[in-house]
Design a protein around this motif. Structure first.
Motif, short mmCIF file in Angstrom:
data_model
loop_
_atom_site.label_atom_id
_atom_site.label_comp_id
_atom_site.label_asym_id
_atom_site.label_seq_id
_atom_site.Cartn_x
_atom_site.Cartn_y
_atom_site.Cartn_z
N TRP A 86 6.06 5.44 3.67
CA TRP A 86 6.46 4.18 3.04
C TRP A 86 5.95 3.02 3.88
O TRP A 86 6.07 3.01 5.11
CB TRP A 86 7.99 4.10 2.94
CG TRP A 86 8.48 2.86 2.27
CD1 TRP A 86 8.46 2.58 0.93
CD2 TRP A 86 9.09 1.73 2.90
NE1 TRP A 86 9.02 1.35 0.67
CE2 TRP A 86 9.41 0.81 1.88
CE3 TRP A 86 9.40 1.41 4.22
CZ2 TRP A 86 10.02 -0.43 2.15
CZ3 TRP A 86 10.00 0.19 4.49
CH2 TRP A 86 10.31 -0.71 3.46
N ARG A 87 5.36 2.05 3.20
CA ARG A 87 4.85 0.84 3.86
C ARG A 87 5.79 -0.33 3.62
O ARG A 87 6.09 -0.66 2.48
CB ARG A 87 3.45 0.51 3.35
CG ARG A 87 2.82 -0.71 3.99
CD ARG A 87 1.44 -0.96 3.41
NE ARG A 87 0.88 -2.21 3.86
CZ ARG A 87 -0.24 -2.76 3.39
NH1 ARG A 87 -0.91 -2.13 2.43
NH2 ARG A 87 -0.69 -3.90 3.86
N CYS A 204 8.77 4.61 13.07
CA CYS A 204 7.71 3.62 13.10
C CYS A 204 6.49 4.25 13.78
O CYS A 204 6.54 5.42 14.20
CB CYS A 204 8.17 2.38 13.88
SG CYS A 204 8.62 2.73 15.60
N CYS A 205 5.41 3.50 13.90
CA CYS A 205 4.20 4.02 14.54
C CYS A 205 4.32 3.78 16.05
O CYS A 205 3.77 2.82 16.60
CB CYS A 205 2.97 3.33 13.98
SG CYS A 205 2.75 3.55 12.20
N ASN A 242 7.12 5.37 8.54
CA ASN A 242 7.06 3.97 8.12
C ASN A 242 5.85 3.28 8.73
O ASN A 242 5.61 3.37 9.94
CB ASN A 242 8.34 3.24 8.56
CG ASN A 242 8.20 1.74 8.47
OD1 ASN A 242 8.20 1.05 9.48
ND2 ASN A 242 8.08 1.22 7.27
N VAL A 243 5.06 2.65 7.90
CA VAL A 243 3.90 1.89 8.37
C VAL A 243 4.03 0.46 7.88
O VAL A 243 4.69 0.18 6.87
CB VAL A 243 2.58 2.51 7.86
CG1 VAL A 243 2.40 3.91 8.41
CG2 VAL A 243 2.52 2.53 6.33
N PHE A 244 3.41 -0.44 8.61
CA PHE A 244 3.47 -1.86 8.22
C PHE A 244 2.11 -2.39 7.77
O PHE A 244 2.02 -3.25 6.93
CB PHE A 244 4.00 -2.69 9.39
CG PHE A 244 4.47 -4.06 8.98
CD1 PHE A 244 5.63 -4.23 8.26
CD2 PHE A 244 3.72 -5.18 9.30
CE1 PHE A 244 6.07 -5.49 7.87
CE2 PHE A 244 4.14 -6.45 8.91
CZ PHE A 244 5.32 -6.60 8.20
N GLU A 246 -2.08 -1.88 6.46
CA GLU A 246 -2.88 -1.10 5.51
C GLU A 246 -3.61 0.04 6.20
O GLU A 246 -3.71 1.15 5.66
CB GLU A 246 -3.87 -2.02 4.80
CG GLU A 246 -4.71 -1.33 3.73
CD GLU A 246 -5.63 -2.29 3.01
OE1 GLU A 246 -6.50 -1.82 2.25
OE2 GLU A 246 -5.50 -3.52 3.21
N ASP A 248 -2.80 1.78 8.93
CA ASP A 248 -1.90 2.88 9.23
C ASP A 248 -1.53 3.65 7.97
O ASP A 248 -1.41 4.88 8.00
CB ASP A 248 -0.64 2.37 9.92
CG ASP A 248 -0.86 2.09 11.40
OD1 ASP A 248 -1.48 2.91 12.08
OD2 ASP A 248 -0.41 1.03 11.87
N GLU A 249 -1.34 2.94 6.86
CA GLU A 249 -1.01 3.61 5.61
C GLU A 249 -2.13 4.55 5.19
O GLU A 249 -1.89 5.69 4.77
CB GLU A 249 -0.74 2.59 4.52
CG GLU A 249 -0.32 3.23 3.20
CD GLU A 249 -0.02 2.21 2.12
OE1 GLU A 249 0.73 2.55 1.18
OE2 GLU A 249 -0.53 1.08 2.20
#
Length: 261
Positions: A86-87, A204-205, A242-244, A246, A248-249
């Motif tokens: 999920w972003r 998180c990353c 969870n990514v924030f 683009e 990382d997604e």
């Protein structure tokens, strides 16, 4: 009280705490007031506040967090089995626990309005979180080792708990030890969540920001570690990556979906 009244009350309370803040003017606009309030919270030591302050703060943050939108993991589709991608903003997730990429001091980010996840989590949870973390660290008597984890309540966040872990800082060439320590962060968080009966966790990353861990390698370690842990433990815990951003997604999507059965 309206949200404006609550915000102004909190700002004036925090300004009155410190004599050096006497000359600070309160902005007239909403954005300026929110920035000042967050800044004052970010630099505030872990000292007690009045019951009235805590009540108003909690009312204010609950409304603010609702207005930012809350995403429930129950409404998301898994990428593979119990694994989710999920972003978005991790502080808006309704899950059992979210993972905070903390520093070794474990009391949050002290830089006013810094964009790091540590700052965001403490800002939207409330001043109680720093106080609890400071108590844990005082009892521990030393900085938090890399690769371990601590659990606290989430206070005003929509999740139930926050699990704080300190990732490795990459000081040049990535080493095997860096990779081992990052994997240990994920394992420690999962073990802690299982010990407390937490049914879902959002990662998180870890270490990929200012700690300079390469994004691709960090994602590979994260997914492999989680999969290995779930296979060994037989746990049905839902795990959300969870990514924030683009990039990382795209990385996580490739790793998760290319191996999807």
């Amino acid at each position: 009280m309206t949200q404006i009244e609550r915000r102004l009350f909190l700002i004036r309370f925090l300004l009155a705490e410190h004599p050096d803040y006497a000359g600070i003017a309160v902005p007239d606009d909403e954005a300026g007031q929110k920035r000042l309030l967050r800044s004052l919270v970010n630099v505030r030591p872990a000292v007690p506040a009045s019951d009235e302050f805590l009540r108003v703060q909690d009312e204010y943050l609950i409304e603010e967090n609702k207005s930012r939108g809350i995403t429930d993991i129950a409404g998301l589709a898994p990428a593979q089995g119990d694994l989710y991608l999920w972003r978005g903003d991790i502080t808006t997730l309704k899950v059992g626990a979210i993972v905070n990429a903390a520093n070794s001091g474990m009391t949050g980010c002290w830089q006013p309005c810094h964009a790091c996840i540590d700052n965001c989590i403490h800002s939207f949870a409330g001043i109680q979180l720093r106080a609890v973390c400071a108590g844990i660290m005082q009892k521990q008597g030393h900085e938090e080792p890399v690769g371990q984890a601590k659990l606290t309540h989430a206070f005003n966040l929509p999740c139930d708990y926050v699990i704080h872990t300190v990732g490795p800082i990459v000081g040049g060439r990535l080493t095997g030890r860096d990779c081992e320590l990052l994997a240990s962060c994920y394992t420690s968080c999962l073990n802690l969540a299982q010990e407390h009966g937490i049914g879902s966790i959002a990662f998180c990353c870890i270490s990929t920001g200012v700690f300079r861990f390469p994004q691709d390698k960090a994602a590979s370690i994260a997914v492999a570690t989680v999969r290995g842990w779930k296979e060994r433990s037989g746990s049905a815990m839902k795990v959300l990556f969870n990514v924030f951003g683009e990039k990382d997604e795209e990385i996580y999507r490739r790793i998760l979906y290319e191996s999807k059965d």
